[in-house]
Motif scaffolding. Structure first.
Motif, PDB file in Angstrom:
ATOM      1  N   THR A  85      57.814  74.301  11.250  1.00 45.41           N
ATOM      2  CA  THR A  85      58.493  73.741  10.070  1.00 45.41           C
ATOM      3  C   THR A  85      57.726  74.139   8.812  1.00 45.41           C
ATOM      4  N   GLY A 144      57.571  73.957   4.592  1.00 44.51           N
ATOM      5  CA  GLY A 144      58.035  73.327   3.361  1.00 44.51           C
ATOM      6  C   GLY A 144      58.055  74.342   2.227  1.00 44.51           C
ATOM      7  N   LEU A 166      56.902  66.385   1.888  1.00 37.82           N
ATOM      8  CA  LEU A 166      56.825  67.595   2.711  1.00 37.82           C
ATOM      9  C   LEU A 166      55.652  67.572   3.688  1.00 37.82           C
ATOM     10  N   LYS A 211      56.386  66.173   6.985  1.00 35.04           N
ATOM     11  CA  LYS A 211      57.412  66.818   7.796  1.00 35.04           C
ATOM     12  C   LYS A 211      57.047  68.239   8.251  1.00 35.04           C
ATOM     13  N   CYS A 212      56.097  68.860   7.554  1.00 33.10           N
ATOM     14  CA  CYS A 212      55.901  70.302   7.730  1.00 33.10           C
ATOM     15  C   CYS A 212      54.527  70.684   8.269  1.00 33.10           C
TER      16      CYS A 212
END
Length: 329
Positions: A167, A169, A215, A218-219
């Motif tokens: 993932t 960002g 971010l 999540k990343c």
């Protein structure tokens, strides 16, 4: 007595005539020195590096401010209205060349290109920004130097450092044309390598910091292109990311020196020098259309912030560590 008065009056009249004649002659022989007006949208390390190296190269080319040239430097403080006002002033001052540092500045300057040659610097996508139709044959009386980001090479580096990257960002200001262009490239790369891309955007430093905070939860990594709003926020951005052990890959070497983890890119000092050389050619009579846009995309270096690398606990892959183009900052 009357004769003396008449003689004195005649003398004063003659002196006045001579003085008037001298003034006209001085005006005729006085040589106008060229005016080069330089503007940047905001102060941050990348743009300041370009500005300073431009000035140094102009001096190396023989230009001395106040003697054979007038150099006028302005900073818009990140405000579009201020930038527009600066450009209006430049036009009113009858500038011989306007040097526009960064994409927003170049777009503001373009309104005056009919009468004044524009030389831009650090515009990632001149065609996408609407400045011209062809980099090799500049139209609209505009040319310059491009810091086109090699997004693929930067994200290839991210994958070498972390092969399990899933993932990514992307942090940017959506109003900056160069950032939108780089987002498209990042999306294409991520699609090809089965990486999920998560966008985070902001129009100012506070909004950028807030987006980065989201971010980092999540990343696996964050990519920050050479976006002026993001570059102005680097210190706070990196502090947030480092706490979460999320590496920030950047679009410029100066953003790495400001704390970003790594990038693959150009030396912005060279960008400023080439901008000065192009300005020099125009001052000497070269037509803008004969000066293709200089795109810096070869002989790139790998820039890594050593302190940030230690903070993140990252070990560089051996082929990166042994690269002759590796620059530790």
């Amino acid at each position: 007595m009357k004769k003396l008065c008449k003689a004195a009056a005649a003398f004063l009249l003659c002196a006045g005539v001579l003085t008037g004649c001298g003034s006209k002659e001085d005006t005729k022989t006085e040589k106008k020195i060229p005016v080069v007006s330089v503007a940047q949208i905001v102060e941050h390390k990348s743009l300041n590096t370009i500005r300073d190296s431009f000035k140094a190269e102009m001096e190396a080319l023989g230009y001395k401010d106040g003697e054979n040239i007038k150099l006028d430097f302005k900073d818009a403080g990140g405000q579009q209205n201020t930038l527009n006002s600066i450009m209006s002033t430049f036009a009113g001052n009858k500038s011989d060349v306007i040097v526009a540092i960064a994409t927003p500045t170049a777009m503001a300057a373009a309104k005056y290109s009919k009468d004044i040659p524009i030389v831009f610097s650090a515009v990632s996508d001149p065609v996408g920004a609407g400045l011209m139709d062809d980099l090799k044959k500049p139209n609209n009386n505009i040319t310059g130097t491009s810091d086109e980001i090699q997004v693929d090479q930067i994200l290839d580096l991210a994958l070498k450092v972390d092969p399990n990257l899933k993932t990514l960002g992307f942090i940017y200001n959506s109003s900056e044309a160069n950032s939108v262009s780089n987002l498209a490239k990042a999306k294409e790369f991520c699609k090809k390598h089965d990486i999920k891309l998560v966008e985070g955007s902001g129009a100012n430093i506070t909004e950028i910091q807030s987006a980065v905070s989201v971010l980092t939860d999540k990343c696996d990594a964050i990519f920050a292109p050479n976006d002026n709003t993001v570059a102005s926020s680097m210190s706070a951005l990196v502090e947030t990311a480092n706490k979460k052990k999320v590496p920030v890959y950047t679009g410029a070497d100066s953003m790495v020196s400001d704390g970003g983890f790594a990038t693959v890119g150009i030396d912005y000092t060279e960008l400023g020098k080439e901008t000065a050389r192009m300005t020099d050619k125009i001052l000497k009579g070269e037509d803008v259309e004969n000066l293709p846009v200089k795109v810096f995309k070869d002989n790139l270096n790998i820039y890594v912030n050593e302190k940030t690398m230690e903070t993140l606990g990252i070990q560089l892959p051996k082929d990166v560590e042994d690269s002759k183009n590796l620059v530790m900052m």
